[in-house]
Design a protein around this motif. Structure first.
Motif, mmCIF file in Angstrom:
data_model
loop_
_atom_site.group_PDB
_atom_site.id
_atom_site.type_symbol
_atom_site.label_atom_id
_atom_site.label_comp_id
_atom_site.label_asym_id
_atom_site.label_seq_id
_atom_site.Cartn_x
_atom_site.Cartn_y
_atom_site.Cartn_z
ATOM 1 N N SER A 70 61.070 44.600 34.300
ATOM 2 C CA SER A 70 61.491 45.766 33.525
ATOM 3 C C SER A 70 60.984 45.759 32.088
ATOM 4 N N VAL A 71 60.355 44.659 31.674
ATOM 5 C CA VAL A 71 59.877 44.566 30.293
ATOM 6 C C VAL A 71 58.394 44.248 30.230
ATOM 7 N N ALA A 72 57.688 44.584 31.285
ATOM 8 C CA ALA A 72 56.254 44.292 31.318
ATOM 9 C C ALA A 72 55.514 45.363 32.104
ATOM 10 N N ALA A 73 54.259 45.500 31.771
ATOM 11 C CA ALA A 73 53.370 46.293 32.621
ATOM 12 C C ALA A 73 52.936 45.376 33.760
ATOM 13 N N MET A 74 53.259 45.772 34.966
ATOM 14 C CA MET A 74 52.927 44.967 36.133
ATOM 15 C C MET A 74 51.787 45.635 36.880
ATOM 16 N N GLY A 75 50.792 44.848 37.230
ATOM 17 C CA GLY A 75 49.632 45.468 37.854
ATOM 18 C C GLY A 75 49.029 44.650 38.973
ATOM 19 N N TRP A 76 48.221 45.329 39.737
ATOM 20 C CA TRP A 76 47.388 44.701 40.753
ATOM 21 C C TRP A 76 45.929 44.950 40.383
ATOM 22 N N TYR A 77 45.161 43.879 40.430
ATOM 23 C CA TYR A 77 43.736 43.940 40.165
ATOM 24 C C TYR A 77 43.022 43.327 41.359
ATOM 25 N N ARG A 78 41.739 43.619 41.484
ATOM 26 C CA ARG A 78 40.981 43.008 42.579
ATOM 27 C C ARG A 78 39.592 42.630 42.105
ATOM 28 N N GLN A 79 39.040 41.667 42.813
ATOM 29 C CA GLN A 79 37.687 41.212 42.496
ATOM 30 C C GLN A 79 36.918 41.020 43.789
ATOM 31 N N ALA A 80 35.868 41.797 43.938
ATOM 32 C CA ALA A 80 34.997 41.672 45.095
ATOM 33 C C ALA A 80 33.908 40.654 44.784
ATOM 34 N N PRO A 81 33.316 40.065 45.815
ATOM 35 C CA PRO A 81 32.249 39.067 45.580
ATOM 36 C C PRO A 81 31.128 39.637 44.715
ATOM 37 N N GLY A 82 30.773 38.907 43.678
ATOM 38 C CA GLY A 82 29.690 39.331 42.812
ATOM 39 C C GLY A 82 30.020 40.451 41.845
ATOM 40 N N LYS A 83 31.293 40.848 41.808
ATOM 41 C CA LYS A 83 31.678 41.951 40.932
ATOM 42 C C LYS A 83 32.762 41.510 39.957
ATOM 43 N N GLN A 84 32.944 42.311 38.922
ATOM 44 C CA GLN A 84 33.982 42.017 37.948
ATOM 45 C C GLN A 84 35.352 42.422 38.491
ATOM 46 N N ARG A 85 36.363 41.771 37.945
ATOM 47 C CA ARG A 85 37.725 42.129 38.317
ATOM 48 C C ARG A 85 38.017 43.542 37.793
ATOM 49 N N GLU A 86 38.682 44.340 38.628
ATOM 50 C CA GLU A 86 38.980 45.711 38.239
ATOM 51 C C GLU A 86 40.439 46.050 38.494
ATOM 52 N N MET A 87 40.948 46.971 37.714
ATOM 53 C CA MET A 87 42.322 47.424 37.873
ATOM 54 C C MET A 87 42.439 48.261 39.134
ATOM 55 N N VAL A 88 43.486 48.020 39.900
ATOM 56 C CA VAL A 88 43.777 48.825 41.078
ATOM 57 C C VAL A 88 44.952 49.762 40.782
ATOM 58 N N ALA A 89 46.046 49.191 40.284
ATOM 59 C CA ALA A 89 47.230 49.987 39.974
ATOM 60 C C ALA A 89 48.092 49.230 38.978
ATOM 61 N N VAL A 90 48.735 49.974 38.088
ATOM 62 C CA VAL A 90 49.631 49.396 37.091
ATOM 63 C C VAL A 90 50.892 50.248 37.031
ATOM 64 N N ILE A 91 52.040 49.581 36.983
ATOM 65 C CA ILE A 91 53.309 50.280 36.884
ATOM 66 C C ILE A 91 54.043 49.792 35.640
ATOM 67 N N THR A 92 54.575 50.747 34.875
ATOM 68 C CA THR A 92 55.280 50.386 33.642
ATOM 69 C C THR A 92 56.755 50.800 33.667
ATOM 70 N N SER A 93 57.097 51.652 34.605
ATOM 71 C CA SER A 93 58.489 52.058 34.767
ATOM 72 C C SER A 93 58.639 52.603 36.178
ATOM 73 N N ASP A 94 59.848 52.985 36.530
ATOM 74 C CA ASP A 94 60.066 53.516 37.879
ATOM 75 C C ASP A 94 59.380 54.857 38.100
ATOM 76 N N THR A 95 58.976 55.490 36.999
ATOM 77 C CA THR A 95 58.364 56.808 37.130
ATOM 78 C C THR A 95 56.961 56.881 36.549
ATOM 79 N N SER A 96 56.397 55.738 36.170
ATOM 80 C CA SER A 96 55.081 55.758 35.544
ATOM 81 C C SER A 96 54.171 54.711 36.160
ATOM 82 N N ALA A 97 53.104 55.189 36.794
ATOM 83 C CA ALA A 97 52.124 54.293 37.396
ATOM 84 C C ALA A 97 50.744 54.917 37.278
ATOM 85 N N ASN A 98 49.752 54.061 37.156
ATOM 86 C CA ASN A 98 48.369 54.519 37.092
ATOM 87 C C ASN A 98 47.564 53.853 38.196
ATOM 88 N N TYR A 99 46.585 54.582 38.708
ATOM 89 C CA TYR A 99 45.766 54.092 39.803
ATOM 90 C C TYR A 99 44.287 54.263 39.497
#
Length: 117
Positions: free
Chosen positions: A30-59
């Protein structure tokens, strides 16, 4: 110190679904931006989704409409529901926590997701 432990990765055929879960060692959901990131072989890590509240998420544009991030403050978990998976979704998926108003940045060890065509 915060520990993040991912689970739920695996091998799935294109069009299938997987649900990833991230468990935190203490209640920071409840006090952090929680996210999922992914990294494919040979590529940089990228943001997949981030949630900051029960009603706010980015994809990332590439997953909009297919992936859903959610959090359970009582259970200290953040999940990523992945539907209509594509081979290009293959990679190691990492859970991330960035407590608000700090420079802290925590990562899990990652879980492999492989989507076969």
């Amino acid at each position: 110190q915060v520990q993040l432990v991912e689970s739920g990765g695996g091998l799935v055929q294109a069009g299938g679904s997987l649900r990833l879960s991230c468990a935190t060692s203490r209640n920071i959901i409840s006090v952090a931006a929680m996210g999922w990131y992914r990294q494919a072989p040979g590529k940089q890590r990228e943001m997949v989704a981030v949630i900051t509240s029960d009603t706010s998420a980015n994809y990332a544009d590439s997953v909009k409409g297919r992936f859903t991030i959610s959090r359970d403050v009582a259970k200290n978990t953040v999940d990523l529901q992945m539907n209509s998976l594509k081979p290009e979704d293959t990679g190691v998926y990492f859970c991330n926590a960035r407590p608000f108003f700090t420079s802290q940045n925590y990562w899990g060890q990652g879980t492999q997701v492989t989507v076969s065509s």
